[in-house]
Design an enzyme around this catalytic site. Structure first.
Site, short mmCIF file in Angstrom:
data_model
loop_
_atom_site.label_atom_id
_atom_site.label_comp_id
_atom_site.label_asym_id
_atom_site.label_seq_id
_atom_site.Cartn_x
_atom_site.Cartn_y
_atom_site.Cartn_z
N THR A 196 0.72 -1.24 0.12
CA THR A 196 -0.01 -0.05 0.01
C THR A 196 0.62 1.31 0.01
OG1 THR A 196 -0.33 0.18 2.32
CG2 THR A 196 -1.72 -1.35 1.34
N TYR A 227 -6.48 14.06 3.80
CA TYR A 227 -5.73 12.81 4.42
C TYR A 227 -4.32 12.61 4.06
CZ TYR A 227 -5.26 7.46 3.89
OH TYR A 227 -4.72 6.20 4.03
N LEU A 242 -2.60 5.04 -0.48
CA LEU A 242 -4.31 4.73 -0.31
C LEU A 242 -4.19 3.40 -0.14
CD1 LEU A 242 -6.78 6.31 -0.94
CD2 LEU A 242 -6.67 5.84 -3.26
N HIS A 243 -4.31 2.95 1.24
CA HIS A 243 -4.12 1.72 1.47
C HIS A 243 -5.58 0.63 1.03
CE1 HIS A 243 -1.11 3.01 4.37
NE2 HIS A 243 -1.95 4.12 4.75
N ASP A 244 -6.80 0.96 1.64
CA ASP A 244 -7.69 0.08 1.76
C ASP A 244 -8.25 -0.06 0.11
OD1 ASP A 244 -7.49 -0.03 4.37
OD2 ASP A 244 -9.06 1.43 4.71
#
Length: 314
Positions: A196, A227, A242-244
């Site tokens: 990520t 963010y 932008l992990h998710d």
């Protein structure tokens, strides 16, 4: 045409959770059966409300949204307002949600759905702490062999942690839950910080989203600009990871990612390394593989996918 992949998203929104949800809603390959919420980035009262606001934004006001665990299994709740803002979705101003909160508990929805759908047909994408998943497995151990796959965001190995030197936030919040999930024998795809942190929202990528011009895209750009500020300060980077959405993107375009089957164990005892994901990347133990751990992605293709799909939303 291939049948749609049935999906439940378990989430604690969070701006990056919001993008993951929107990517799923905008993707005709996926049949999102419902959203389950958990305390994590912010307390449960906010995560369930935020999930409903995101459904509104996408025009999915009939999406079933359930509230789940308010606390981790065995620890006090740790939250991340310092990253996501006091609401968890700071950036845009979103009105109170029209999407209703369903009666009943998220854990019961998970159990009932896994039991009622064909065995192996439902994927769960947990993109917050894993409390709801562990509670469902405790309450209904029979569902473990019926879950098609868990595609989760959490952990880190080469990248270390982002809430402590050793631990990634989602795992750190409820390491006991993570340990129970990884021990359950379910096929798992793991999106750790190692991948990520390569999915960086540069100024140009955020500008491309804003340029779509729709209500949803502008709200996403506002979220990302808020963010990013925390990670830009921490990492000295252009944008933030932008992990998710990596979980949903892997379901849609797995060829854009690479990784390997490994053993993953979760540290639940040590104060120093609580929540560490010990990934046997080099295969130096004989512990059995229990996850496909992703380590790299085509970041340009990832952001093209997100931008293209967001353009389909209102």
């Amino acid at each position: 045409m291939a049948p749609k992949q049935k999906l439940i998203i378990d989430t604690d929104p969070g701006q990056d959770d919001a993008v993951a949800m929107l990517l799923a809603f905008a993707s005709p390959e996926l049949d999102v059966l419902g959203i389950t919420t958990v305390a994590g980035n912010v307390p449960l009262a906010l995560t369930q409300e935020n999930a409903r606001k995101i459904c509104d934004l996408a025009g999915c006001t009939d999406m079933p949204v359930f509230a789940g665990a308010e606390q981790p299994l065995a620890r006090s709740l740790v939250t991340a307002e310092h990253v996501h803002g006091s609401t968890g979705l700071d950036g845009p101003v979103l009105p109170p949600p029209a999407t209703p909160l369903q009666d009943g508990h998220a854990v019961d929805f998970l159990i009932d759905t896994i039991r009622s759908e064909d065995s192996g047909s439902v994927t769960i994408a947990p993109i917050g702490p894993l409390t709801n998943i562990a509670m469902a497995l405790r309450k209904a151990p029979d569902i473990a062999e019926r879950i098609g796959r868990i595609v989760m965001m959490g952990g880190g190995y080469f990248e270390g942690g982002n809430i402590t030197p050793a631990a990634e936030f989602n795992i750190y919040v409820d390491p006991q839950a993570a340990a129970e999930m990884f021990a359950a024998g379910i096929p798992i795809t793991m999106m750790p910080l190692d991948v990520t942190h390569k999915a960086m929202t540069t100024a140009a990528r955020t500008a491309a989203i804003r340029a779509i011009g729709s209500k949803t895209a502008v709200a996403v750009a506002d979220m990302l600009e808020f963010y990013e500020r925390f990670d830009e300060e921490k990492y000295g980077s252009d944008g933030g990871p932008l992990h998710d959405p990596c979980t949903i993107a892997w379901m849609l375009q797995p060829e854009r990612f690479s990784g390997r089957h490994c053993n993953v164990e979760i540290e639940t005892e040590s104060d120093l390394t609580m929540g560490m994901t010990v990934i046997d990347w080099r295969q130096v133990t004989d512990r059995p593989h229990n996850a496909f751990v992703v380590g790299d992605l085509d970041a340009d293709a990832f952001f093209r996918l997100i931008t293209d799909r967001l353009a389909k939303l209102p």
